[in-house]
Design a protein around this motif. Sequence first.
Motif, PDB file in Angstrom:
ATOM      1  N   GLN A 106       0.905  -1.197   0.045  1.00 35.67           N
ATOM      2  CA  GLN A 106       0.035   0.173   0.039  1.00 35.67           C
ATOM      3  C   GLN A 106       1.068   1.172   0.054  1.00 35.67           C
ATOM      4  OE1 GLN A 106      -0.246  -2.716   1.971  1.00 35.67           O
ATOM      5  NE2 GLN A 106      -2.354  -3.342   1.993  1.00 35.67           N
ATOM      6  N   ALA A 122      -6.051  -3.882   6.596  1.00 35.89           N
ATOM      7  CA  ALA A 122      -6.993  -3.193   5.629  1.00 35.89           C
ATOM      8  C   ALA A 122      -8.281  -3.009   6.260  1.00 35.89           C
ATOM      9  CB  ALA A 122      -7.300  -4.175   4.305  1.00 35.89           C
ATOM     10  N   SER A 123      -8.661  -3.691   7.035  1.00 41.49           N
ATOM     11  CA  SER A 123     -10.022  -3.407   7.631  1.00 41.49           C
ATOM     12  C   SER A 123      -9.914  -1.906   8.521  1.00 41.49           C
ATOM     13  CB  SER A 123     -10.318  -4.384   8.839  1.00 41.49           C
ATOM     14  OG  SER A 123      -9.486  -4.469  10.105  1.00 41.49           O
ATOM     15  N   GLN A 174      -8.151   0.645   7.334  1.00 42.56           N
ATOM     16  CA  GLN A 174      -7.844   1.387   6.124  1.00 42.56           C
ATOM     17  C   GLN A 174      -9.264   1.654   5.771  1.00 42.56           C
ATOM     18  OE1 GLN A 174      -4.475  -1.062   4.640  1.00 42.56           O
ATOM     19  NE2 GLN A 174      -4.551   0.802   3.138  1.00 42.56           N
ATOM     20  N   THR A 229      -7.624   4.873  -0.289  1.00 41.41           N
ATOM     21  CA  THR A 229      -6.653   4.031   0.377  1.00 41.41           C
ATOM     22  C   THR A 229      -6.277   3.060  -0.834  1.00 41.41           C
ATOM     23  OG1 THR A 229      -5.805   2.626   2.133  1.00 41.41           O
ATOM     24  CG2 THR A 229      -8.245   2.306   1.358  1.00 41.41           C
ATOM     25  N   VAL A 272      -5.911  -0.955  -1.104  1.00 35.26           N
ATOM     26  CA  VAL A 272      -6.140  -2.434  -0.407  1.00 35.26           C
ATOM     27  C   VAL A 272      -6.264  -3.421  -1.522  1.00 35.26           C
ATOM     28  CG1 VAL A 272      -7.042  -1.459   1.586  1.00 35.26           C
ATOM     29  CG2 VAL A 272      -8.569  -2.042   0.065  1.00 35.26           C
ATOM     30  N   SER A 273      -6.328  -4.673  -0.879  1.00 33.02           N
ATOM     31  CA  SER A 273      -6.393  -5.539  -1.941  1.00 33.02           C
ATOM     32  C   SER A 273      -8.273  -5.731  -2.416  1.00 33.02           C
ATOM     33  CB  SER A 273      -6.054  -6.994  -1.493  1.00 33.02           C
ATOM     34  OG  SER A 273      -7.027  -7.295  -0.307  1.00 33.02           O
ATOM     35  N   ALA A 301     -10.027  -7.704   0.278  1.00 37.99           N
ATOM     36  CA  ALA A 301     -10.258  -6.906   1.507  1.00 37.99           C
ATOM     37  C   ALA A 301     -11.365  -5.998   1.127  1.00 37.99           C
ATOM     38  CB  ALA A 301      -8.980  -6.194   1.858  1.00 37.99           C
TER      39      ALA A 301
END
Length: 165
Positions: free
Chosen positions: A5, A28-29, A31, A43, A45-46, A49
């Motif tokens: 990231q 990630a949560s 974010q 942001t 993130v994958s 996620a």
Amino acid sequence: MVTPQHLNGALLEEMAGIKMVHAPYKGASGQLVDVVAGTVPFTFVSYTAAKGFIQDGKVKPIAVTSARRTAFAPNIPAIAEYAPLAKYQLENWFGLFAPAGTPDAVQQKLNGAVNDALKKPELAKRLQDQGGEVSPMTTQQFRDFIKVESAKFERIVEAAGIAAE
């Protein structure tokens, strides 16, 4: 800690000629919660996620960081589709590693088994459902890939002045 990231943000800053503030997160949560709350404007993130947040309409996907659109989310454009970011590409990837000194015959056998598994449609579908794409390689192709990726990551880290913590 340097994360994908952080590297994506640094690359976007460099290529777009903008300045951003890096906000480190442990996962990630946090974010995604902060994006939903409006604490941060966006942001990296994958897809995995973010998928639930996207489906619930809580976040809007802006772009994927691959060089082109992905099979798992073909309606999400690639950052590279936006000029002057045509050369933008920074992807998370996973590979199989063995200890140094592992005999070549063992490496080849492992590589063959993995590539055989990746040819199975049910595995490819499962990976795609989780935001992945199958990319089988020979052991030499993977070594070459790692060299190219390492050089790319090193350049981004140096250009951004990112230091290990």
